[in-house]
Scaffold this active site. Structure first.
Site, PDB file in Angstrom:
ATOM      1  N   ARG A   1       0.848  -1.186   0.000  1.00  0.00           N
ATOM      2  CA  ARG A   1       0.000   0.000   0.000  1.00  0.00           C
ATOM      3  C   ARG A   1       0.887   1.241   0.000  1.00  0.00           C
ATOM      4  O   ARG A   1       1.922   1.274   0.678  1.00  0.00           O
ATOM      5  CB  ARG A   1      -0.906   0.025   1.242  1.00  0.00           C
ATOM      6  CG  ARG A   1      -2.104  -0.905   1.149  1.00  0.00           C
ATOM      7  CD  ARG A   1      -3.116  -0.437   0.093  1.00  0.00           C
ATOM      8  NE  ARG A   1      -4.282  -1.295  -0.005  1.00  0.00           N
ATOM      9  CZ  ARG A   1      -4.442  -2.270  -0.901  1.00  0.00           C
ATOM     10  NH1 ARG A   1      -3.492  -2.535  -1.790  1.00  0.00           N
ATOM     11  NH2 ARG A   1      -5.555  -2.967  -0.922  1.00  0.00           N
TER      12      ARG A   1
ATOM     13  N   HIS B   1      -0.858   0.175 -10.071  1.00  0.00           N
ATOM     14  CA  HIS B   1      -1.549  -0.771  -9.167  1.00  0.00           C
ATOM     15  C   HIS B   1      -2.037  -2.013  -9.933  1.00  0.00           C
ATOM     16  O   HIS B   1      -3.238  -2.271 -10.028  1.00  0.00           O
ATOM     17  CB  HIS B   1      -2.722  -0.073  -8.455  1.00  0.00           C
ATOM     18  CG  HIS B   1      -3.096  -0.735  -7.165  1.00  0.00           C
ATOM     19  ND1 HIS B   1      -3.579  -0.057  -6.073  1.00  0.00           N
ATOM     20  CD2 HIS B   1      -3.066  -2.047  -6.777  1.00  0.00           C
ATOM     21  CE1 HIS B   1      -3.836  -0.899  -5.087  1.00  0.00           C
ATOM     22  NE2 HIS B   1      -3.533  -2.124  -5.488  1.00  0.00           N
TER      23      HIS B   1
ATOM     24  N   GLU C   1      -3.053   7.645  -4.379  1.00  0.00           N
ATOM     25  CA  GLU C   1      -3.235   7.233  -5.785  1.00  0.00           C
ATOM     26  C   GLU C   1      -4.678   7.454  -6.223  1.00  0.00           C
ATOM     27  O   GLU C   1      -5.589   7.387  -5.392  1.00  0.00           O
ATOM     28  CB  GLU C   1      -2.808   5.758  -5.968  1.00  0.00           C
ATOM     29  CG  GLU C   1      -3.646   4.750  -5.220  1.00  0.00           C
ATOM     30  CD  GLU C   1      -3.151   3.317  -5.416  1.00  0.00           C
ATOM     31  OE1 GLU C   1      -1.991   3.025  -5.057  1.00  0.00           O
ATOM     32  OE2 GLU C   1      -3.955   2.511  -5.931  1.00  0.00           O
TER      33      GLU C   1
HETATM   34  C1  DGY Z   1      -5.613  -5.970  -3.144  1.00  0.00           C
HETATM   35  O1  DGY Z   1      -6.152  -7.046  -3.384  1.00  0.00           O
HETATM   36  O2  DGY Z   1      -5.399  -5.594  -1.988  1.00  0.00           O
HETATM   37  C2  DGY Z   1      -5.282  -5.097  -4.299  1.00  0.00           C
HETATM   38  O3  DGY Z   1      -4.292  -4.187  -3.965  1.00  0.00           O
HETATM   39  C3  DGY Z   1      -6.502  -4.378  -4.788  1.00  0.00           C
HETATM   40  O4  DGY Z   1      -7.177  -3.869  -3.713  1.00  0.00           O
END
Ligand code: DGY
Length: 323
Positions: free
Chosen positions: A242, A289, A271
């Site tokens: 994250r 991402h 983001e």
């Molecule tokens: C997750 O599965 O945590 C991905 O980052 C998308 O949220």
């Protein structure tokens, strides 16, 4: 009997949307535009289940809305830091996530970022596209060797272990990890992984550092200026966890002043808005991402949400319940 009212907050794989539409009174989001706080509040008042994802910020304030109808928020994603879990519990809201099904693809992408950062792949690609490559040279764009180096994993859950397997068995890397939880002994033995007593120790030792801890208040800016200064000047930082685990201003400073050699990022603070100073840097690889972004995995994630919601409406406890 009326079918339960279900909201899918973003566009999902078509096969899953089709299945959902057969089972429930579903509202889909064909435009795929993220919902605002106001829209989320209205959703909580109007739907029995909300099939949400990382872009839906269910803060305590949003969840506190009056006349709540929603009983379950089924998150499409393993991370659920977009939902205030304490507040959800307070309002007796069930929350589920999608573990396991995205482990392998996220681990693949982590290795890809690690390799790209170490070998300056994105920089090379940009150079060619700008038509600025003038041919092979013995000293052109040298990166760092990956094979045989030390990889430090902060967080040693499923995804980190899958990364460790690839790095250890595929690239002969030594594995260090730091995690408050004690992993299974057979995994530690298989990977010959060494536990570091502190994150600082891991940062000092590792040639590559990859983040695999959950997001949220407890890990916000875990990687800060002080800790970046502990890393080797040849080290690379990889973040597929994250964005807010890393203080992005401190990282920009570290990359500008070359306290570390590079970074590979898939996630960002705030983001999708990316700091302009990050965009200006050559020694950072930036992905939008994409950790779990394969057709197979997104289908599997959708099916996992479907299982959780189906269990809930059948009066059972969903398998992936986190609140
Ligand atoms: C997750 O599965 O945590 C991905 O980052 C998308 O949220």
């Amino acid at each position: 009997m009326n079918k339960p009212k279900v909201l899918v907050t973003r566009k999902w794989p078509a096969a899953i949307e089709e299945k959902l539409s057969k089972l429930y009174d579903v509202k889909l989001n064909k435009q795929d535009t993220p919902l605002s706080a106001l829209e989320l509040k209205a959703a909580l008042q109007n739907y029995d289940a909300i099939l949400a994802t990382v872009t839906d910020r269910f803060t305590a304030e949003v969840l506190s809305v009056a006349d709540r109808r929603t009983k379950i928020i089924a998150n499409f994603g393993v991370g659920y830091d977009n939902i205030d879990i304490q507040a959800a519990k307070q309002y007796n809201l069930i929350v589920t996530n999608t573990p396991e099904v995205l482990t392998e693809c996220t681990a693949d992408l982590t290795m890809m970022l690690l390799l790209m950062s170490a070998r300056r792949a994105a920089e090379g690609e940009r150079l060619i596209r700008r038509r600025q490559w003038h041919g092979w040279s013995p000293t052109h764009q040298l990166g760092q060797k990956v094979s045989g180096k030390t990889l430090g994993l902060i967080g040693f859950g499923r995804i980190a272990q899958a990364v460790a397997r690839r790095a250890h068995h595929g690239f002969g890397m030594q594995i260090l990890f730091s995690d408050p939880f004690v992993p299974a002994q057979d995994i530690v033995e298989e990977l010959q992984a060494q536990r570091c007593d502190t994150i600082d120790e891991l940062l000092t030792e590792a040639h590559f550092v990859s983040l695999h801890c959950p997001g949220g208040k407890a890990t916000r800016h875990l990687i800060n200026e002080r800790r970046l200064k502990l890393m080797r000047p040849t080290a690379h930082l990889i973040n597929t966890a994250r964005g807010d685990v890393v203080d992005s201003r401190a990282l920009i400073k570290a990359l500008q002043q070359q306290w570390i050699a590079g970074a590979g990022l898939d996630v960002y603070e705030g983001e999708p808005n990316i700091d302009q100073d990050l965009l200006a840097l050559e020694n950072v690889t930036l992905l939008p991402h994409l950790g779990s972004a394969t057709e197979e995995t997104r289908l599997a994630m959708g099916n996992r949400v479907l299982d959780n919601v189906t269990a809930f409406f059948a009066g059972q406890n969903p398998v992936d319940r986190v609140a």
